[in-house]
Design a protein around this motif. Structure first.
Motif, PDB file in Angstrom:
ATOM      1  N   ALA A 133      13.092   2.944  -0.182  1.00 45.72           N
ATOM      2  CA  ALA A 133      11.814   2.723   0.484  1.00 45.72           C
ATOM      3  C   ALA A 133      11.271   3.637   1.611  1.00 45.72           C
ATOM      4  CB  ALA A 133      12.034   1.367   1.215  1.00 45.72           C
ATOM      5  N   THR A 193       8.188   4.692   4.490  1.00 44.44           N
ATOM      6  CA  THR A 193       7.196   4.126   5.183  1.00 44.44           C
ATOM      7  C   THR A 193       6.388   4.994   5.876  1.00 44.44           C
ATOM      8  OG1 THR A 193       8.383   2.005   5.447  1.00 44.44           O
ATOM      9  CG2 THR A 193       6.578   2.339   7.104  1.00 44.44           C
ATOM     10  N   GLN A 194       5.140   5.233   5.820  1.00 46.23           N
ATOM     11  CA  GLN A 194       4.148   6.196   6.408  1.00 46.23           C
ATOM     12  C   GLN A 194       2.925   5.320   6.934  1.00 46.23           C
ATOM     13  OE1 GLN A 194       4.752   9.299   6.715  1.00 46.23           O
ATOM     14  NE2 GLN A 194       5.472  10.253   5.154  1.00 46.23           N
ATOM     15  N   GLY A 199       2.550   2.607   8.680  1.00 46.76           N
ATOM     16  CA  GLY A 199       2.642   1.167   8.490  1.00 46.76           C
ATOM     17  C   GLY A 199       2.750   0.705   6.991  1.00 46.76           C
ATOM     18  N   VAL A 200       2.636   1.619   6.002  1.00 43.30           N
ATOM     19  CA  VAL A 200       2.567   1.084   4.436  1.00 43.30           C
ATOM     20  C   VAL A 200       4.024   1.761   4.207  1.00 43.30           C
ATOM     21  CG1 VAL A 200       1.534   1.469   2.346  1.00 43.30           C
ATOM     22  CG2 VAL A 200       0.116   1.356   4.329  1.00 43.30           C
ATOM     23  N   THR A 201       4.623   0.825   3.151  1.00 44.82           N
ATOM     24  CA  THR A 201       5.743   1.147   2.731  1.00 44.82           C
ATOM     25  C   THR A 201       5.727   1.094   1.193  1.00 44.82           C
ATOM     26  OG1 THR A 201       7.068   0.127   4.502  1.00 44.82           O
ATOM     27  CG2 THR A 201       8.321   0.371   2.259  1.00 44.82           C
ATOM     28  N   THR A 255       7.969   1.443  -2.206  1.00 43.88           N
ATOM     29  CA  THR A 255       9.425   1.324  -2.700  1.00 43.88           C
ATOM     30  C   THR A 255       9.538   1.648  -3.944  1.00 43.88           C
ATOM     31  OG1 THR A 255      10.130  -0.407  -1.271  1.00 43.88           O
ATOM     32  CG2 THR A 255      11.458  -0.167  -3.015  1.00 43.88           C
ATOM     33  N   GLN A 312       4.442  -1.703  -3.406  1.00 43.14           N
ATOM     34  CA  GLN A 312       3.890  -1.372  -2.086  1.00 43.14           C
ATOM     35  C   GLN A 312       3.865  -2.708  -1.155  1.00 43.14           C
ATOM     36  OE1 GLN A 312       0.856  -1.847  -0.141  1.00 43.14           O
ATOM     37  NE2 GLN A 312       0.200  -3.527  -1.110  1.00 43.14           N
ATOM     38  N   GLU A 313       3.884  -2.411   0.340  1.00 42.58           N
ATOM     39  CA  GLU A 313       3.676  -3.707   1.157  1.00 42.58           C
ATOM     40  C   GLU A 313       3.017  -2.917   2.530  1.00 42.58           C
ATOM     41  OE1 GLU A 313       6.328  -6.338   4.268  1.00 42.58           O
ATOM     42  OE2 GLU A 313       7.268  -5.068   2.647  1.00 42.58           O
ATOM     43  N   GLY A 314       1.679  -3.721   2.965  1.00 41.91           N
ATOM     44  CA  GLY A 314       1.005  -3.325   3.832  1.00 41.91           C
ATOM     45  C   GLY A 314       0.005  -2.230   3.569  1.00 41.91           C
ATOM     46  N   PHE A 327       4.478  10.264   0.315  1.00 38.82           N
ATOM     47  CA  PHE A 327       5.691   9.163   0.134  1.00 38.82           C
ATOM     48  C   PHE A 327       6.582   9.896  -0.763  1.00 38.82           C
ATOM     49  CE2 PHE A 327       2.385   6.438   1.422  1.00 38.82           C
ATOM     50  CZ  PHE A 327       2.799   5.486   2.139  1.00 38.82           C
TER      51      PHE A 327
END
Length: 319
Positions: free
Chosen positions: A74, A76-77, A79-81, A83, A100-102, A175
């Motif tokens: 994972a 994170t940049q 606030g976006v993650t 994986t 992805q998350e966020g 990422f």
């Protein structure tokens, strides 16, 4: 018809499978992965695997057999993650599953920024691949990255350190994922040497190879292929080859219709893998039909219309 015995091949495959689990790692799936991780990823398809929920039957089968690596890296940049959930590679293609998350999903259904290239480094050296990013429209938090070797002749070792740089919508920085990769083992390797010809075209099947991910067919050919039936273009066409197993599964080659037409030479056509090692392979030469502007005609199913050349078809039987 060409026939080959699988007895010797089966012994080699068993030996490879035994070697693969020695030392506490699983290598046969194409990547060095802890045994426990490989077992866990098979037990729970909801643990995050993108391959497991893909509509790609080949990737689902790879997941179910525990052949893919599950890095679960994972990054994170802003606030976006992102994986990296799944990864698999053979000499033709590398496929990565990303969750992805966020992040923000664009109008194209993807959270990945497709205006910026996915960068690939092998042992620190940047290489070029034909890249496709396929979003999952049923789960827009997931996507697949396909990297195929294309026409570039690049020397890639069987084992290497991969650096994958991908971009998300609205995030400036890349990422970056780093994974050690082992090439997926070969399930079937044939050198048929079988030839077919008519009064205008002839070809020889030099070799066929199959992994759990892809297949490749190498042919040597000579002659002009006439324009396909219903085609309004009079220029010679590129001969392509569908492959059909004994269960009727049909696979078509990637990308070749748009390459320059040649009247002789040796080329390799690449495919997604059959669901299982086939007992027979039918080689069905064909061309696509085009309108006067060179655009492909479509058949009743909305697929590009094909003209098959039955007098050039051949069958390879594997025993």
């Amino acid at each position: 018809m060409y026939t080959i015995s699988l007895n010797t091949m089966k012994k080699a495959m068993i030996a490879t499978a035994v070697t693969a689990v020695l030392g506490g790692t699983v290598v046969g799936g194409g990547f060095t992965v802890p045994v426990a991780a490989a077992v866990n990823v098979n037990k729970d398809a909801k643990a995050g695997s993108v391959f497991a929920i893909s509509d790609n039957a080949t990737l689902k089968a790879i997941f179910q057999k525990g052949l893919a690596a599950a890095p679960n890296q994972a990054v994170t940049q802003e606030g976006v993650t992102l994986t990296l959930t799944d990864l698999i590679y053979d000499s033709n293609e590398l496929v990565a599953g990303i969750r992805q998350e966020g992040g923000t999903v664009g109008k194209n259904g993807s959270f990945m920024d497709q205006t910026r290239n996915v960068d690939v480094l092998i042992n620190g050296k940047k290489l070029l691949f034909d890249t496709s990013i396929i979003p999952n429209l049923e789960d827009t938090d997931t996507a697949l990255i396909y990297l195929s070797k294309g026409a570039m002749k690049q020397q890639i070792p069987d084992k290497f350190d991969l650096t994958l740089k991908a971009y998300a919508n609205g995030v400036k920085e890349p990422f970056i994922f780093k994974v050690q990769v082992n090439k997926l083992g070969t399930l079937l390797s044939l050198k048929p040497g079988v030839s077919k010809k008519n009064n205008k075209f002839n070809y020889t099947v030099n070799s066929f190879q199959m992994t759990a991910l892809t297949m490749s067919l190498q042919v040597t050919f000579k002659g002009e292929v006439p324009a396909a039936a219903k085609s309004k273009v009079n220029n010679p066409e590129r001969m392509l080859y569908d492959l059909v197993d004994e269960k009727g599964n049909v696979v078509s080659p990637w990308g070749k219709p748009f390459e320059k037409v040649k009247t002789s030479g040796t080329e390799e056509q690449n495919y997604s893998a059959f669901p299982a090692v086939p007992k027979s392979i039918s080689v069905k030469p064909f061309t696509y039909s085009k309108d006067a502007s060179g655009k492909m005609f479509k058949d009743k199913q909305g697929q590009w219309a094909k003209t098959y050349y039955k007098d050039l078809e051949t069958k390879i039987t594997v025993k």
